[in-house]
Scaffold this motif. Structure first.
Motif, PDB file in Angstrom:
ATOM      1  N   UNK A 193      -4.885  57.741  -0.350  1.00  0.00           N
ATOM      2  CA  UNK A 193      -5.438  57.965   0.984  1.00  0.00           C
ATOM      3  C   UNK A 193      -6.745  57.201   1.236  1.00  0.00           C
ATOM      4  N   UNK A 194      -7.648  57.088   0.250  1.00  0.00           N
ATOM      5  CA  UNK A 194      -8.876  56.335   0.507  1.00  0.00           C
ATOM      6  C   UNK A 194      -8.656  54.849   0.820  1.00  0.00           C
ATOM      7  N   UNK A 195      -7.439  54.354   0.598  1.00  0.00           N
ATOM      8  CA  UNK A 195      -7.174  52.956   0.935  1.00  0.00           C
ATOM      9  C   UNK A 195      -7.247  52.706   2.436  1.00  0.00           C
ATOM     10  N   UNK A 196      -7.281  53.770   3.225  1.00  0.00           N
ATOM     11  CA  UNK A 196      -7.502  53.597   4.662  1.00  0.00           C
ATOM     12  C   UNK A 196      -8.849  52.922   4.927  1.00  0.00           C
ATOM     13  N   UNK A 197      -9.818  53.134   4.031  1.00  0.00           N
ATOM     14  CA  UNK A 197     -11.098  52.433   4.156  1.00  0.00           C
ATOM     15  C   UNK A 197     -10.915  50.928   3.929  1.00  0.00           C
ATOM     16  N   UNK A 198      -9.985  50.566   3.035  1.00  0.00           N
ATOM     17  CA  UNK A 198      -9.681  49.141   2.837  1.00  0.00           C
ATOM     18  C   UNK A 198      -9.085  48.527   4.098  1.00  0.00           C
ATOM     19  N   UNK A 199      -8.316  49.336   4.850  1.00  0.00           N
ATOM     20  CA  UNK A 199      -7.763  48.849   6.120  1.00  0.00           C
ATOM     21  C   UNK A 199      -8.892  48.603   7.116  1.00  0.00           C
ATOM     22  N   UNK A 200      -9.855  49.516   7.169  1.00  0.00           N
ATOM     23  CA  UNK A 200     -10.995  49.336   8.075  1.00  0.00           C
ATOM     24  C   UNK A 200     -11.793  48.093   7.723  1.00  0.00           C
ATOM     25  N   UNK A 201     -11.820  47.746   6.439  1.00  0.00           N
ATOM     26  CA  UNK A 201     -12.574  46.568   6.000  1.00  0.00           C
ATOM     27  C   UNK A 201     -11.763  45.280   6.129  1.00  0.00           C
ATOM     28  N   UNK A 202     -10.514  45.393   6.580  1.00  0.00           N
ATOM     29  CA  UNK A 202      -9.691  44.208   6.790  1.00  0.00           C
ATOM     30  C   UNK A 202      -9.039  43.676   5.533  1.00  0.00           C
ATOM     31  N   UNK A 203      -9.108  44.424   4.443  1.00  0.00           N
ATOM     32  CA  UNK A 203      -8.547  43.960   3.171  1.00  0.00           C
ATOM     33  C   UNK A 203      -7.070  44.314   3.024  1.00  0.00           C
ATOM     34  N   UNK A 204      -6.617  45.314   3.783  1.00  0.00           N
ATOM     35  CA  UNK A 204      -5.226  45.742   3.753  1.00  0.00           C
ATOM     36  C   UNK A 204      -4.783  46.064   5.175  1.00  0.00           C
ATOM     37  N   UNK A 205      -3.463  46.170   5.350  1.00  0.00           N
ATOM     38  CA  UNK A 205      -2.902  46.608   6.608  1.00  0.00           C
ATOM     39  C   UNK A 205      -2.094  47.873   6.385  1.00  0.00           C
ATOM     40  N   UNK A 206      -1.676  48.514   7.463  1.00  0.00           N
ATOM     41  CA  UNK A 206      -0.826  49.688   7.317  1.00  0.00           C
ATOM     42  C   UNK A 206       0.571  49.277   6.864  1.00  0.00           C
ATOM     43  N   UNK A 207       1.047  48.154   7.382  1.00  0.00           N
ATOM     44  CA  UNK A 207       2.335  47.594   6.998  1.00  0.00           C
ATOM     45  C   UNK A 207       2.106  46.221   6.399  1.00  0.00           C
ATOM     46  N   UNK A 208       2.934  45.852   5.465  1.00  0.00           N
ATOM     47  CA  UNK A 208       2.790  44.539   4.844  1.00  0.00           C
ATOM     48  C   UNK A 208       3.469  44.490   3.495  1.00  0.00           C
ATOM     49  N   UNK A 209       3.163  43.451   2.745  1.00  0.00           N
ATOM     50  CA  UNK A 209       3.761  43.278   1.426  1.00  0.00           C
ATOM     51  C   UNK A 209       3.042  44.151   0.405  1.00  0.00           C
ATOM     52  N   UNK A 210       3.566  44.171  -0.802  1.00  0.00           N
ATOM     53  CA  UNK A 210       2.977  44.971  -1.869  1.00  0.00           C
ATOM     54  C   UNK A 210       1.584  44.467  -2.221  1.00  0.00           C
ATOM     55  N   UNK A 211       0.694  45.398  -2.493  1.00  0.00           N
ATOM     56  CA  UNK A 211      -0.654  45.054  -2.925  1.00  0.00           C
ATOM     57  C   UNK A 211      -0.669  45.021  -4.457  1.00  0.00           C
ATOM     58  N   UNK A 212      -0.746  43.833  -5.022  1.00  0.00           N
ATOM     59  CA  UNK A 212      -0.656  43.661  -6.472  1.00  0.00           C
ATOM     60  C   UNK A 212      -2.008  43.904  -7.124  1.00  0.00           C
TER      61      UNK A 212
END
Length: 254
Positions: A193-212
């Protein structure tokens, strides 16, 4: 034109003949248009740089250098990559894995759609964080009582175009063993769940490829490394990582 970053130092040596007294492999530094390229050593002469094996020295060198970003070859191995990533983080310099280029550059219309998608992801992530903040607060309190050593883990992951970043997760282990609460969190992906902060920082999206993870990314083939050009998504990472991670951690406790 590519040249060594510090060409005037003396005490040159042949990297193919001399080995360093540490577990990090030797590397060659090259300077190209504001980028520091870190490659495996070859049949070239390179100045002896103590900072390559001393992280505080490397951090100081990066801080006072005109380097805009660091591009590092994944062939150097996980230990060297972590060493450089930690140093770049302390020096506030972005670091990227050198990976094969992806598809051709998108057209202007496609770029506009991507920016719109990023904006939508940012807004949804912010709303979700506001909604689930009471749940996250309860989880923080439970983790604190169950395993007071650490609340969050921030492991190196590979983002869009090979950029390294820290993915934020709830800590689920205590002294390298999975806690009962951590087992439940891993089973349902709540630790992510804390990865939502990574989305706010532009490092991840809600949808996309696997994060390795960095550990897994260095084992990919050249063809598979093309996946690292895409923006990783939370949902894809949850689907792929939850069950294998749970099985792996459970086996370590037996």
């Amino acid at each position: 034109m590519t040249t060594t970053i510090i060409p005037n130092l003396q005490n040159f040596y042949n990297q193919s003949q001399q080995k360093q007294d540490n577990h990090f492999c030797d590397c060659t530094l090259q300077w190209r248009r504001g980028q520091l390229l870190v490659k495996p050593s070859g049949q070239v002469k390179q100045p002896y740089l103590p900072s390559l094996h001393n992280q505080p020295l490397l951090v100081e060198c990066l801080k006072h250098s005109p380097v805009n970003l660091v591009s590092i070859d994944p062939k150097l191995g996980e230990s060297s990559l972590r060493f450089w990533a930690d140093a770049c983080e302390q020096a506030h310099k972005p670091i990227f894995l050198r990976i094969p280029p992806g598809n051709k550059l998108p057209k202007q219309s496609s770029q506009s759609l991507r920016w719109l998608q990023r904006l939508i992801d940012w807004m949804i992530a912010l709303v979700l964080l506001l909604i689930i903040s009471p749940v996250m607060l309860i989880l923080v309190m439970l983790i604190q009582s169950d395993s007071p050593e650490s609340l969050f883990s921030c492991e190196w992951h590979v983002g869009q175009r090979g950029k390294l970043f820290r993915a934020i997760k709830f800590c689920t282990t205590k002294k390298y063993k999975l806690t009962p609460l951590g087992s439940w969190m891993c089973k349902y992906g709540v630790d992510n769940l804390p990865q939502l902060f990574n989305v706010l920082r532009g490092e991840m999206g809600l949808l996309g490829s696997r994060c390795w993870t960095l550990e897994d990314a260095v084992q990919l083939s050249l063809k598979e490394q093309r996946q690292l050009n895409n923006l990783p998504g939370i949902t894809a990472s949850w689907e792929v990582e939850t069950q294998p991670k749970l099985l792996h951690l459970d086996s370590s406790t037996l």
